[in-house]
Design a protein around this motif. Sequence first.
Motif, PDB file in Angstrom:
ATOM      1  N   ALA A   3       0.858  -1.187   0.000  1.00 57.84           N
ATOM      2  CA  ALA A   3       0.000   0.000   0.000  1.00 57.84           C
ATOM      3  C   ALA A   3       0.892   1.235   0.000  1.00 57.84           C
ATOM      4  CB  ALA A   3      -0.907   0.003   1.226  1.00 57.84           C
ATOM      5  N   THR A   4       0.624   2.157  -0.899  1.00 56.50           N
ATOM      6  CA  THR A   4       1.452   3.357  -1.031  1.00 56.50           C
ATOM      7  C   THR A   4       0.718   4.603  -0.562  1.00 56.50           C
ATOM      8  OG1 THR A   4       0.730   3.573  -3.317  1.00 56.50           O
ATOM      9  CG2 THR A   4       2.806   2.407  -2.926  1.00 56.50           C
ATOM     10  N   ALA A   5      -0.395   4.419   0.135  1.00 58.12           N
ATOM     11  CA  ALA A   5      -1.168   5.526   0.698  1.00 58.12           C
ATOM     12  C   ALA A   5      -2.069   4.951   1.789  1.00 58.12           C
ATOM     13  CB  ALA A   5      -2.011   6.206  -0.379  1.00 58.12           C
ATOM     14  N   LYS A   6      -2.623   5.824   2.611  1.00 54.38           N
ATOM     15  CA  LYS A   6      -3.516   5.388   3.684  1.00 54.38           C
ATOM     16  C   LYS A   6      -4.904   5.020   3.174  1.00 54.38           C
ATOM     17  CE  LYS A   6      -3.235   7.043   7.814  1.00 54.38           C
ATOM     18  NZ  LYS A   6      -2.538   6.060   8.599  1.00 54.38           N
ATOM     19  N   ARG A   7      -5.272   5.534   2.000  1.00 54.26           N
ATOM     20  CA  ARG A   7      -6.591   5.231   1.434  1.00 54.26           C
ATOM     21  C   ARG A   7      -6.485   5.070  -0.063  1.00 54.26           C
ATOM     22  NH1 ARG A   7      -9.969  10.048   3.485  1.00 54.26           N
ATOM     23  NH2 ARG A   7      -8.627   9.650   5.232  1.00 54.26           N
ATOM     24  N   GLY A   8      -7.424   4.321  -0.616  1.00 58.49           N
ATOM     25  CA  GLY A   8      -7.416   4.100  -2.053  1.00 58.49           C
ATOM     26  C   GLY A   8      -8.371   2.999  -2.440  1.00 58.49           C
ATOM     27  N   VAL A   9      -8.113   2.394  -3.592  1.00 57.76           N
ATOM     28  CA  VAL A   9      -8.957   1.320  -4.112  1.00 57.76           C
ATOM     29  C   VAL A   9      -8.070   0.162  -4.552  1.00 57.76           C
ATOM     30  CG1 VAL A   9     -10.673   0.675  -5.853  1.00 57.76           C
ATOM     31  CG2 VAL A   9     -10.662   3.004  -4.935  1.00 57.76           C
ATOM     32  N   PHE A  10      -8.417  -1.049  -4.097  1.00 57.98           N
ATOM     33  CA  PHE A  10      -7.798  -2.263  -4.605  1.00 57.98           C
ATOM     34  C   PHE A  10      -8.628  -2.746  -5.792  1.00 57.98           C
ATOM     35  CE2 PHE A  10      -6.278  -2.792  -0.160  1.00 57.98           C
ATOM     36  CZ  PHE A  10      -4.935  -2.916  -0.434  1.00 57.98           C
ATOM     37  N   TYR A  11      -7.955  -3.120  -6.866  1.00 53.72           N
ATOM     38  CA  TYR A  11      -8.599  -3.773  -8.012  1.00 53.72           C
ATOM     39  C   TYR A  11      -8.021  -5.171  -8.086  1.00 53.72           C
ATOM     40  CZ  TYR A  11     -10.132   0.866  -9.360  1.00 53.72           C
ATOM     41  OH  TYR A  11     -10.720   2.103  -9.365  1.00 53.72           O
ATOM     42  N   ASP A  27      -7.664   4.141   5.964  1.00 49.37           N
ATOM     43  CA  ASP A  27      -6.925   3.885   7.196  1.00 49.37           C
ATOM     44  C   ASP A  27      -5.940   2.725   7.107  1.00 49.37           C
ATOM     45  OD1 ASP A  27      -6.648   5.281   9.497  1.00 49.37           O
ATOM     46  OD2 ASP A  27      -8.047   4.077  10.660  1.00 49.37           O
ATOM     47  N   LEU A  28      -5.303   2.562   5.965  1.00 50.91           N
ATOM     48  CA  LEU A  28      -4.253   1.552   5.835  1.00 50.91           C
ATOM     49  C   LEU A  28      -2.961   2.071   6.443  1.00 50.91           C
ATOM     50  CD1 LEU A  28      -4.677   0.496   2.094  1.00 50.91           C
ATOM     51  CD2 LEU A  28      -5.466  -0.740   4.113  1.00 50.91           C
ATOM     52  N   PHE A  68      -3.254  -1.505  -6.610  1.00 53.09           N
ATOM     53  CA  PHE A  68      -3.733  -0.511  -5.632  1.00 53.09           C
ATOM     54  C   PHE A  68      -3.637   0.867  -6.254  1.00 53.09           C
ATOM     55  CE2 PHE A  68      -2.857   2.436  -2.060  1.00 53.09           C
ATOM     56  CZ  PHE A  68      -4.048   2.307  -1.392  1.00 53.09           C
ATOM     57  N   GLN A  69      -4.748   1.590  -6.261  1.00 49.38           N
ATOM     58  CA  GLN A  69      -4.787   2.969  -6.758  1.00 49.38           C
ATOM     59  C   GLN A  69      -4.931   3.887  -5.546  1.00 49.38           C
ATOM     60  OE1 GLN A  69      -4.567   4.372  -9.947  1.00 49.38           O
ATOM     61  NE2 GLN A  69      -4.441   6.186  -8.702  1.00 49.38           N
ATOM     62  N   PRO A  70      -3.874   4.629  -5.185  1.00 47.07           N
ATOM     63  CA  PRO A  70      -3.969   5.520  -4.026  1.00 47.07           C
ATOM     64  C   PRO A  70      -4.976   6.638  -4.268  1.00 47.07           C
ATOM     65  CG  PRO A  70      -1.697   5.321  -4.802  1.00 47.07           C
ATOM     66  CD  PRO A  70      -2.561   4.662  -5.811  1.00 47.07           C
ATOM     67  N   ARG A  71      -5.587   7.092  -3.198  1.00 50.13           N
ATOM     68  CA  ARG A  71      -6.495   8.247  -3.263  1.00 50.13           C
ATOM     69  C   ARG A  71      -5.789   9.409  -2.599  1.00 50.13           C
ATOM     70  NH1 ARG A  71     -12.188   8.548  -0.169  1.00 50.13           N
ATOM     71  NH2 ARG A  71     -12.270  10.798  -0.099  1.00 50.13           N
ATOM     72  N   ARG A  72      -5.670  10.481  -3.337  1.00 49.33           N
ATOM     73  CA  ARG A  72      -5.011  11.670  -2.789  1.00 49.33           C
ATOM     74  C   ARG A  72      -5.916  12.304  -1.746  1.00 49.33           C
ATOM     75  NH1 ARG A  72      -4.009  14.587  -8.265  1.00 49.33           N
ATOM     76  NH2 ARG A  72      -5.636  15.749  -7.250  1.00 49.33           N
TER      77      ARG A  72
END
Length: 76
Positions: A3-11, A27-28, A68-72
Motif C-alpha cells: 500500500a502506497t497511501a492510507k486510502r485508495g482502491v484495490f482492483y 486507514d491503511l 492498488f490505486q492511491p487516493r489523494r
Amino acid sequence: MFATAKRGVFYLADTSNNRILATTVDDLDWGSLFASVGSVNALFTVDLRTGVVTPFLGNLKGPHGLVFQPRREDDQ
C-alpha cells in the motif's frame, strides 16, 4: 503488493467468477503488504514483523492481478 497511501482502491481480478472487484479502503498503514492467494481464494494482509497472514477479502475464485490505486487527500 504494498500500500502506497492510507486510502485508495484495490482492483483484483476474480478470474473464475469472471469479474473485477473494486474495494475502497481507508486507514491503511503505509507500506502494508497485501497478497492474493489463489490456492485459498482470498486476499490477505501480511504482517512484515511477524509473518502472520490475515484474511482481508474472501469468497473469491482464482484471485489474480492485484493493483492498488492511491487516493489523494485532496480528492475527498
